[in-house]
Motif scaffolding. Structure first.
Motif, PDB file in Angstrom:
ATOM      1  N   ALA A  34       0.840  -1.276  -0.011  1.00  0.00           N
ATOM      2  CA  ALA A  34      -0.075   0.015  -0.015  1.00  0.00           C
ATOM      3  C   ALA A  34       0.931   1.165  -0.057  1.00  0.00           C
ATOM      4  O   ALA A  34       0.498   2.023  -0.760  1.00  0.00           O
ATOM      5  N   ALA A  35       1.940   1.265   0.621  1.00  0.00           N
ATOM      6  CA  ALA A  35       2.996   2.410   0.758  1.00  0.00           C
ATOM      7  C   ALA A  35       3.440   2.553  -0.522  1.00  0.00           C
ATOM      8  O   ALA A  35       3.575   3.653  -1.069  1.00  0.00           O
ATOM      9  N   PHE A  36       4.091   1.577  -1.353  1.00  0.00           N
ATOM     10  CA  PHE A  36       4.493   1.636  -2.600  1.00  0.00           C
ATOM     11  C   PHE A  36       3.434   2.309  -3.642  1.00  0.00           C
ATOM     12  O   PHE A  36       3.756   3.099  -4.446  1.00  0.00           O
ATOM     13  N   VAL A  37       2.377   1.708  -3.479  1.00  0.00           N
ATOM     14  CA  VAL A  37       1.051   2.216  -4.545  1.00  0.00           C
ATOM     15  C   VAL A  37       1.105   3.646  -4.160  1.00  0.00           C
ATOM     16  O   VAL A  37       0.766   4.624  -5.239  1.00  0.00           O
ATOM     17  N   LEU A  38       0.779   4.132  -2.827  1.00  0.00           N
ATOM     18  CA  LEU A  38       0.404   5.528  -2.701  1.00  0.00           C
ATOM     19  C   LEU A  38       1.519   6.469  -2.976  1.00  0.00           C
ATOM     20  O   LEU A  38       1.151   7.465  -3.522  1.00  0.00           O
ATOM     21  N   GLY A  39       2.631   5.966  -2.488  1.00  0.00           N
ATOM     22  CA  GLY A  39       3.924   6.774  -2.917  1.00  0.00           C
ATOM     23  C   GLY A  39       4.063   6.962  -4.534  1.00  0.00           C
ATOM     24  O   GLY A  39       4.526   8.088  -5.034  1.00  0.00           O
ATOM     25  N   GLY A  40       4.103   5.868  -5.156  1.00  0.00           N
ATOM     26  CA  GLY A  40       4.074   5.764  -6.510  1.00  0.00           C
ATOM     27  C   GLY A  40       2.951   6.669  -7.234  1.00  0.00           C
ATOM     28  O   GLY A  40       3.384   7.355  -8.415  1.00  0.00           O
ATOM     29  N   LEU A  41       1.732   6.561  -6.856  1.00  0.00           N
ATOM     30  CA  LEU A  41       0.822   7.171  -7.424  1.00  0.00           C
ATOM     31  C   LEU A  41       0.751   8.856  -7.055  1.00  0.00           C
ATOM     32  O   LEU A  41       0.835   9.723  -7.962  1.00  0.00           O
TER      33      LEU A  41
END
Length: 58
Positions: free
Chosen positions: A7-14
């Protein structure tokens, strides 16, 4: 990989992708989103490490 880390990678990446590719996010929105992503990442690493040590102690 822990769900919190994903979730952290998705949120940061987005956050980064939208800021650079679509339109520039205002700082009042980008900073909290990225801070939440970092908190999720650190929490996920902590939980993964704790679960790994709990499994080894059994």
């Amino acid at each position: 990989m822990n769900r919190l880390i994903i979730a952290a990678f998705v949120l940061g990446g987005l956050t980064i992708a939208i800021d650079h590719l679509v339109y520039s996010l205002p700082d009042w929105l980008a900073v909290p989103l990225f801070t939440i992503a970092v908190i999720l990442f650190v929490t996920g690493i902590y939980k993964s490490t704790k679960e790994k040590t709990d499994r080894q102690s059994l």
